[in-house]
Design an enzyme around this catalytic site. Sequence first.
Site, PDB file in Angstrom:
ATOM      1  CD1 TRP A 155      -1.890  -2.276   1.972  1.00 57.94           C
ATOM      2  CD2 TRP A 155      -2.797  -1.559   0.063  1.00 57.94           C
ATOM      3  NE1 TRP A 155      -2.781  -3.231   1.545  1.00 57.94           N
ATOM      4  CE2 TRP A 155      -3.353  -2.818   0.374  1.00 57.94           C
ATOM      5  CE3 TRP A 155      -3.212  -0.917  -1.104  1.00 57.94           C
ATOM      6  CZ2 TRP A 155      -4.307  -3.440  -0.436  1.00 57.94           C
ATOM      7  CZ3 TRP A 155      -4.166  -1.538  -1.915  1.00 57.94           C
ATOM      8  CH2 TRP A 155      -4.703  -2.776  -1.572  1.00 57.94           C
ATOM      9  CG  ASP A 195      -3.102   4.038   4.199  1.00 59.54           C
ATOM     10  OD1 ASP A 195      -4.129   3.898   4.884  1.00 59.54           O
ATOM     11  OD2 ASP A 195      -2.805   3.274   3.251  1.00 59.54           O
ATOM     12  CE  LYS A 253      -8.208  -3.414   5.502  1.00 65.88           C
ATOM     13  NZ  LYS A 253      -8.183  -2.888   4.162  1.00 65.88           N
TER      14      LYS A 253
HETATM   15  N1  PMP Z   1      -4.020   1.083   2.646  1.00 69.92           N
HETATM   16  C1  PMP Z   1      -4.026   0.032   3.486  1.00 69.92           C
HETATM   17  C2  PMP Z   1      -3.134   0.055   4.686  1.00 69.92           C
HETATM   18  C3  PMP Z   1      -4.884  -1.045   3.236  1.00 69.92           C
HETATM   19  O1  PMP Z   1      -4.900  -2.095   4.067  1.00 69.92           O
HETATM   20  C4  PMP Z   1      -5.727  -1.016   2.103  1.00 69.92           C
HETATM   21  C5  PMP Z   1      -6.716  -2.114   1.782  1.00 69.92           C
HETATM   22  N2  PMP Z   1      -6.487  -3.337   2.290  1.00 69.92           N
HETATM   23  C6  PMP Z   1      -5.649   0.083   1.246  1.00 69.92           C
HETATM   24  C7  PMP Z   1      -4.807   1.124   1.556  1.00 69.92           C
HETATM   25  C8  PMP Z   1      -6.508   0.173   0.013  1.00 69.92           C
HETATM   26  O2  PMP Z   1      -7.769   0.523   0.418  1.00 69.92           O
HETATM   27  P1  PMP Z   1      -9.001   0.683  -0.597  1.00 69.92           P
HETATM   28  O3  PMP Z   1      -9.258  -0.659  -1.151  1.00 69.92           O
HETATM   29  O4  PMP Z   1     -10.069   1.192   0.317  1.00 69.92           O
HETATM   30  O5  PMP Z   1      -8.606   1.664  -1.638  1.00 69.92           O
END
Ligand code: PMP
Length: 343
Positions: free
Chosen positions: A88, A155, A179
């Site tokens: 991520w 994030d 989450k």
């Molecule tokens: N950042 C983190 C730390 C994540 O765990 C996730 C999804 N598992 C994301 C970003 C991406 O999130 P989204 O699918 O809501 O765009």
Amino acid sequence: MLPREVVEATASAVLDYQGMGLSLMELSHRSAEFKPILEEARSLLRELLDVPQGYEVLFLGGGASMHFCMVPFNFLKSKAAYLNTGTWASKAMKEAKLFGEVVEVASSADKNFNYIPKGFEIPADADYLHVTSNNTIYGTQLHSDLDSPVPLIADMSSDILSRRVDVSKYNCIYGGAQKNLAQSGLSFVIVKESALGRVERTIPSILDYSVHIANGSMFNTPPTLPIYTALCNLRWVKEQGGVAEMERRALQRAETLYGEIDANKMFCATVDGEDRSYMNIDFVMAPGYEELEQSFVEYCASRGVVAITGHRSVGGFRASCYNAMPLEGVEALVDCMRSFAKR
Ligand code: PMP
């Protein structure tokens, strides 16, 4: 996992919101019923995270990935620093490169992201340092807010509301709701107003945090049902004793599970020491027992313990222990590990 009462409150609001004979899904976002839901959710997130004056709380459609783009759009003047701690973080960094110079201050890619880099240099002329506070896939976590010569942006998708945060160190905190907050389709943002409006580029309205702030998080139709779930969950967190209590429970769950992983000869953790996540606990079969991986998953399922398969980038197992996971859930997994090893 979400608290059962939050799921039930959402289900009930879908069928009939407060005896109106209408579903919450059928109510206008501008209605007298919905506006207080949004306002209470915004103010509860502010209260629970002790958000200082000068910051705004937004609930927007889209996931965390949308903010991978919005963050540099709104904050990157010329140079940004990114700490690369996993998939991520890498994706966030990739988007930022569309907007200016990006410095990767450190990366743990050399060891499949199983640690958080330390002792790296942060360029003092960067507009911000971006971190991923909890690495959902690799099971690493920053347990405290970094000291940085430049403002932080984080994030916090997978550990929001699970530990106390010094919001004043950040220009922006964002994440997907799915989450620790609500279901998917919603994202949260905590943004420092004075840090906005400094970039020269033209920002499309929908991607401009200032536009969302000016419209009270109602620039366009927000995801009303997920915001209601978020509100119910925020009330639940408050009733349980707030973020400090969530932090205590997270530590207790983590100590219980890592304790068993370290003690049980059939399993080993993929992350060591202080970098271990309290939210996503990754472990694999110990050397010599690898071929038992699938049997263990099936054994757990037969005892009601499900969703423990690890992400494909790590393999093995991942026990996601979000706020709503009771200690009993972790103890059930620990029981499986012990009885499986015995058998
Ligand atoms: N950042 C983190 C730390 C994540 O765990 C996730 C999804 N598992 C994301 C970003 C991406 O999130 P989204 O699918 O809501 O765009």
